[in-house]
Design a protein around this motif. Structure first.
Motif, PDB file in Angstrom:
ATOM      1  N   GLY A   3     -28.404  27.824  11.520  1.00 47.64           N
ATOM      2  CA  GLY A   3     -28.320  27.833  12.973  1.00 47.64           C
ATOM      3  C   GLY A   3     -27.043  27.247  13.530  1.00 47.64           C
ATOM      4  N   LEU A   4     -26.215  26.653  12.663  1.00 47.84           N
ATOM      5  CA  LEU A   4     -24.959  26.061  13.125  1.00 47.84           C
ATOM      6  C   LEU A   4     -23.979  27.105  13.640  1.00 47.84           C
ATOM      7  CD1 LEU A   4     -24.231  23.317  10.439  1.00 47.84           C
ATOM      8  CD2 LEU A   4     -24.596  22.944  12.881  1.00 47.84           C
ATOM      9  N   VAL A   5     -24.103  28.325  13.159  1.00 46.27           N
ATOM     10  CA  VAL A   5     -23.170  29.380  13.543  1.00 46.27           C
ATOM     11  C   VAL A   5     -23.951  30.564  14.101  1.00 46.27           C
ATOM     12  CG1 VAL A   5     -21.425  28.696  11.865  1.00 46.27           C
ATOM     13  CG2 VAL A   5     -23.181  30.331  11.200  1.00 46.27           C
ATOM     14  N   GLY A   6     -23.260  31.357  14.903  1.00 46.81           N
ATOM     15  CA  GLY A   6     -23.857  32.571  15.435  1.00 46.81           C
ATOM     16  C   GLY A   6     -24.585  32.352  16.742  1.00 46.81           C
ATOM     17  N   ARG A   7     -24.595  33.389  17.575  1.00 46.85           N
ATOM     18  CA  ARG A   7     -25.326  33.354  18.846  1.00 46.85           C
ATOM     19  C   ARG A   7     -26.221  34.568  18.999  1.00 46.85           C
ATOM     20  NH1 ARG A   7     -20.466  31.432  22.982  1.00 46.85           N
ATOM     21  NH2 ARG A   7     -20.276  29.291  22.171  1.00 46.85           N
ATOM     22  N   THR A   8     -26.507  35.220  17.885  1.00 47.86           N
ATOM     23  CA  THR A   8     -27.381  36.383  17.914  1.00 47.86           C
ATOM     24  C   THR A   8     -28.753  35.999  17.394  1.00 47.86           C
ATOM     25  OG1 THR A   8     -25.519  37.890  17.553  1.00 47.86           O
ATOM     26  CG2 THR A   8     -27.718  38.735  17.076  1.00 47.86           C
ATOM     27  N   VAL A   9     -29.793  36.400  18.112  1.00 46.36           N
ATOM     28  CA  VAL A   9     -31.170  36.121  17.710  1.00 46.36           C
ATOM     29  C   VAL A   9     -31.966  37.421  17.792  1.00 46.36           C
ATOM     30  CG1 VAL A   9     -31.055  33.731  18.492  1.00 46.36           C
ATOM     31  CG2 VAL A   9     -31.899  35.499  20.049  1.00 46.36           C
ATOM     32  N   VAL A  10     -33.111  37.432  17.132  1.00 47.08           N
ATOM     33  CA  VAL A  10     -33.989  38.603  17.158  1.00 47.08           C
ATOM     34  C   VAL A  10     -35.322  38.198  17.764  1.00 47.08           C
ATOM     35  CG1 VAL A  10     -35.185  40.341  15.772  1.00 47.08           C
ATOM     36  CG2 VAL A  10     -32.871  39.610  15.135  1.00 47.08           C
ATOM     37  N   TRP A  11     -35.760  38.963  18.763  1.00 49.33           N
ATOM     38  CA  TRP A  11     -37.035  38.714  19.431  1.00 49.33           C
ATOM     39  C   TRP A  11     -37.781  40.026  19.561  1.00 49.33           C
ATOM     40  CZ3 TRP A  11     -40.233  34.948  20.915  1.00 49.33           C
ATOM     41  CH2 TRP A  11     -41.197  35.236  21.885  1.00 49.33           C
ATOM     42  N   ARG A  12     -38.975  40.104  18.942  1.00 51.57           N
ATOM     43  CA  ARG A  12     -39.789  41.323  18.967  1.00 51.57           C
ATOM     44  C   ARG A  12     -38.983  42.553  18.569  1.00 51.57           C
ATOM     45  NH1 ARG A  12     -44.871  40.949  21.123  1.00 51.57           N
ATOM     46  NH2 ARG A  12     -45.384  39.014  22.207  1.00 51.57           N
ATOM     47  N   GLY A  13     -38.172  42.398  17.539  1.00 57.66           N
ATOM     48  CA  GLY A  13     -37.390  43.502  17.006  1.00 57.66           C
ATOM     49  C   GLY A  13     -36.127  43.815  17.772  1.00 57.66           C
ATOM     50  N   GLN A  14     -35.864  43.132  18.861  1.00 60.11           N
ATOM     51  CA  GLN A  14     -34.669  43.380  19.667  1.00 60.11           C
ATOM     52  C   GLN A  14     -33.632  42.304  19.387  1.00 60.11           C
ATOM     53  OE1 GLN A  14     -35.298  43.347  23.879  1.00 60.11           O
ATOM     54  NE2 GLN A  14     -33.377  44.363  24.341  1.00 60.11           N
ATOM     55  N   ARG A  15     -32.411  42.734  19.105  1.00 62.64           N
ATOM     56  CA  ARG A  15     -31.328  41.803  18.819  1.00 62.64           C
ATOM     57  C   ARG A  15     -30.644  41.403  20.126  1.00 62.64           C
ATOM     58  NH1 ARG A  15     -29.136  40.336  14.145  1.00 62.64           N
ATOM     59  NH2 ARG A  15     -30.390  41.936  13.110  1.00 62.64           N
ATOM     60  N   LEU A  16     -30.555  40.109  20.364  1.00 59.30           N
ATOM     61  CA  LEU A  16     -30.005  39.580  21.603  1.00 59.30           C
ATOM     62  C   LEU A  16     -28.819  38.680  21.302  1.00 59.30           C
ATOM     63  CD1 LEU A  16     -33.395  38.469  23.189  1.00 59.30           C
ATOM     64  CD2 LEU A  16     -32.167  40.585  23.688  1.00 59.30           C
ATOM     65  N   LYS A  17     -27.846  38.706  22.186  1.00 62.12           N
ATOM     66  CA  LYS A  17     -26.684  37.837  22.066  1.00 62.12           C
ATOM     67  C   LYS A  17     -26.719  36.811  23.188  1.00 62.12           C
ATOM     68  CE  LYS A  17     -21.650  37.867  21.496  1.00 62.12           C
ATOM     69  NZ  LYS A  17     -21.726  37.148  20.218  1.00 62.12           N
ATOM     70  N   LEU A  18     -26.515  35.536  22.837  1.00 62.70           N
ATOM     71  CA  LEU A  18     -26.535  34.455  23.810  1.00 62.70           C
ATOM     72  C   LEU A  18     -25.134  33.931  24.053  1.00 62.70           C
ATOM     73  CD1 LEU A  18     -29.518  32.391  22.326  1.00 62.70           C
ATOM     74  CD2 LEU A  18     -29.620  34.284  23.964  1.00 62.70           C
ATOM     75  N   ASN A  19     -24.884  33.450  25.279  1.00 62.31           N
ATOM     76  CA  ASN A  19     -23.606  32.784  25.522  1.00 62.31           C
ATOM     77  C   ASN A  19     -23.762  31.289  25.248  1.00 62.31           C
ATOM     78  OD1 ASN A  19     -24.842  31.600  27.739  1.00 62.31           O
ATOM     79  ND2 ASN A  19     -23.592  32.652  29.267  1.00 62.31           N
TER      80      ASN A  19
END
Length: 386
Positions: free
Chosen positions: A358-374
């Motif tokens: 979790g130290l790197v990256g801002r992409t997560v997956v929720w209910r099969g959808q890939r989301l990018k966070l700022n």
């Protein structure tokens, strides 16, 4: 040669001191969590004299329970059944998107007010909450996730603290029950890691925990900071709700009510869940995220043992197991936490691996959808389906 030997000894001594210092901090955290578990277990909520009494219940005012729903999973029916048996004066609003298969099931429960929700938002769950809040009849709002199950006295326990005008939010700890071994392993983490961290914060007077298990608050306070619309582009909407209420000068408190949730899926699902939570915490609350390693008792116990500090390693490991038992069983009464209690050291190593990922990256997956966070935890360029 002698100088190099002396220098090596000094470095070794300094390294040993650092290891012992970190192990000591981790041990203090475990001890504090044990105390927090004990104090929480001893606490009870007296029935306030000034509350309204209806059917042997004790409520601040009539309450609207807002439950965003998406699809039908194993935990939905038990959750709705438990909410249909609550004591007190309340309404239960379930929000679904048009065409959601859960609508037909929910319509079979007489207690449910089914609301078709059409408001679009980057966080689709918050879009549903906007419509549910608009449809709610009462000024006291309680939000919880679709699969949250509650006891009959839930309403009186989560509304009683709001009799204090300085309190703006009430939230709850939760136990998880898994339908697969991987899900039960994840439930062990909730019982032995997540709940103790929340309890230590409660013991120290910190008020950062606000979870989707329960969020009870006044409509007037919600409107003071701009309503659900103001947090509609954040992934961690529950954390943001608590943050904004605290900025109003209101306290966020932990109820003594324990609710339940359902977990499923395999090891890939568990990793995805855990990584999503880790990255969301990192971008939403960096200070909290970077202090998490002091709670990883097993890795520090292993390092202490490898460097020859066996007594410190044994003490830290023992404190960790005692604390995990206190949180999982004494506080939460988590059957999965109790059954898998011997796996706590393995769970600690797994948690450390998730933290590193979790130290790197801002992409997560929720209910099969890939989301990018700022960098502030806002969803970028896509819509989150609930």
């Amino acid at each position: 040669m002698a100088r190099r030997g002396a220098s090596g000894l000094r470095r070794g001594f300094a390294g040993g001191v650092i290891v012992l210092a970190v192990a000591a901090v981790a041990g203090v955290f475990q001890a504090m969590a044990i105390v927090a578990c004990w104090r929480f277990r001893r606490r009870s909520t007296p029935a306030p004299d000034s509350c309204l009494l209806t059917s042997d219940s004790c409520l601040l005012t009539p309450a609207s329970v807002l439950k965003p729903v998406s699809g039908v999973d194993a935990g939905l029916i038990p959750a709705i059944e438990s909410h249909s048996k609550l004591r007190g004066d309340y309404e239960l609003l379930c929000g679904v998107r048009p065409g959601d298969p859960a609508a037909g099931l929910l319509a079979q429960f007489p207690r449910v007010r089914l609301i078709e929700c059409r408001t679009q938002a980057p966080n689709g769950k918050v879009g549903v909450l906007i419509d549910l809040a608009r449809a709610a009849r009462h000024d006291l709002l309680i939000v919880n996730d679709a699969d949250i199950r509650v006891d009959p006295d839930y309403l009186e326990r989560v509304t009683a603290p709001l009799l204090d005008p300085t309190v703006g939010l009430v939230t709850c700890l939760y136990r998880a029950e898994g339908s697969t071994f991987a899900a039960r392993f994840e439930a062990l983490g909730i019982a032995a890691d997540f709940a103790p961290s929340a309890l230590v914060g409660w013991l120290l007077g910190l008020e950062e925990f606000a979870g989707g298990s329960t969020l009870a608050f006044r409509r007037a306070d919600l409107e003071r900071f701009g309503g659900f619309q103001s947090i509609a582009d954040y992934l961690a909407d529950d954390y943001q709700l608590g943050l904004r209420l605290r900025r109003l000068g209101l306290k966020c408190v932990l109820s003594d009510s324990i609710v339940s949730t359902h977990l499923g899926g395999g090891w890939g699902d568990v990793w995805t869940h855990q990584l999503r939570w880790a990255r969301t915490i990192r971008v939403s609350n960096p200070a909290g995220y970077f202090t998490l390693p002091v709670t990883f008792a097993t890795p520090w116990a292993l390092i202490a043992a490898i460097t020859g500090h066996w007594a410190a390693a044994a003490l830290l490991a023992a404190l960790r197991l005692i604390m995990a038992f206190a949180a999982a069983w004494v506080v939460l009464r988590s059957r999965d936490g109790l059954r898998l209690w011997p796996l706590v050291p393995l769970r600690d190593l797994y948690a450390a691996a998730v933290w590193c990922a979790g130290l790197v990256g801002r992409t997560v997956v929720w209910r099969g959808q890939r989301l990018k966070l700022n960098g502030q935890g806002r969803i970028q360029g896509s819509r989150l389906l609930i």
